[in-house]
Design an enzyme around this catalytic site. Sequence first.
Site, PDB file in Angstrom:
ATOM      1  N   GLU A   1       3.427  -8.227  -4.494  1.00  0.00           N
ATOM      2  CA  GLU A   1       2.923  -6.867  -4.698  1.00  0.00           C
ATOM      3  C   GLU A   1       3.068  -6.385  -6.140  1.00  0.00           C
ATOM      4  O   GLU A   1       2.578  -5.320  -6.475  1.00  0.00           O
ATOM      5  CB  GLU A   1       3.626  -5.906  -3.744  1.00  0.00           C
ATOM      6  CG  GLU A   1       3.336  -6.189  -2.286  1.00  0.00           C
ATOM      7  CD  GLU A   1       1.859  -6.102  -1.939  1.00  0.00           C
ATOM      8  OE1 GLU A   1       1.137  -5.247  -2.496  1.00  0.00           O
ATOM      9  OE2 GLU A   1       1.402  -6.910  -1.103  1.00  0.00           O
TER      10      GLU A   1
ATOM     11  N   TYR B   1     -10.878  -8.521   0.595  1.00  0.00           N
ATOM     12  CA  TYR B   1      -9.740  -7.608   0.741  1.00  0.00           C
ATOM     13  C   TYR B   1     -10.017  -6.609   1.865  1.00  0.00           C
ATOM     14  O   TYR B   1      -9.160  -6.346   2.714  1.00  0.00           O
ATOM     15  CB  TYR B   1      -9.487  -6.883  -0.582  1.00  0.00           C
ATOM     16  CG  TYR B   1      -8.259  -6.002  -0.577  1.00  0.00           C
ATOM     17  CD1 TYR B   1      -7.019  -6.512  -0.942  1.00  0.00           C
ATOM     18  CD2 TYR B   1      -8.339  -4.665  -0.220  1.00  0.00           C
ATOM     19  CE1 TYR B   1      -5.888  -5.708  -0.946  1.00  0.00           C
ATOM     20  CE2 TYR B   1      -7.213  -3.858  -0.218  1.00  0.00           C
ATOM     21  CZ  TYR B   1      -5.994  -4.380  -0.581  1.00  0.00           C
ATOM     22  OH  TYR B   1      -4.870  -3.588  -0.581  1.00  0.00           O
TER      23      TYR B   1
END
Length: 171
Positions: free
Chosen positions: A77, A119
Site C-alpha cells: 500500500e 482495478y
Amino acid sequence: MLCFAYGSNMSTQRIAARIPARFVTTALLPAYRLAFHQQGDDGSGKCDIVPASDQSAVCGVVWEVASHHKLTLDRYEGLSTTYDETWLTVSDLAGDGQFEVQAYVGKVTSIGMRPYTWYKHHLLAGARERGLPAAYVRALERIEARLDPDTEHHAREMVLHGLDAPLERGA
C-alpha cells in the site's frame, strides 16, 4: 489486527495474492465517501476515503491480519509514501456491533484521476463476493475507468480472478 478494506483489497483473490487474511465481516464507515483521487505509481486513480459532512458512507470488508503480514501489506500500500494509516470505527453491516479498524488514507491525491479497468474489476469482485448493498455496488459500477496501457499488467491482474479477459473499456 483488524484492517478495513474499501478498495481492491475487498476481493479475496486480491488480498490472498498479497497476504494471508481472515474474513471477519462487511462493514459501514459513516460520514466518509469513496474517492479515486489517490495517485498510483502507475498513473491511475486508486481508492481513498474522505471525510464527508453529509449522509455519505463507505462500505467495505474487515480482515483480520497477523502483525507480521500487516508489514507486507503496508509495503504493497505504500505506507508513509502513498498512504498514511488511521484508526476508525466501523459498524457491522448486519448490525451486530462496531469494530476498531486500521485503514489506509491517501496522501498523494490529484483531481481527475480514474482507476484502470482491472482495478475496478477487483473492487467490484470484492463488493459482489461479500454481498455489499445493491445500491452501493451499482454506484461502484458507474465509476468511470480507463484502460491500462500496460496490457501485460492488465492480464496479470485479471488472472487473479481466473479471467483471461480482453481489455474492456470502462469495465
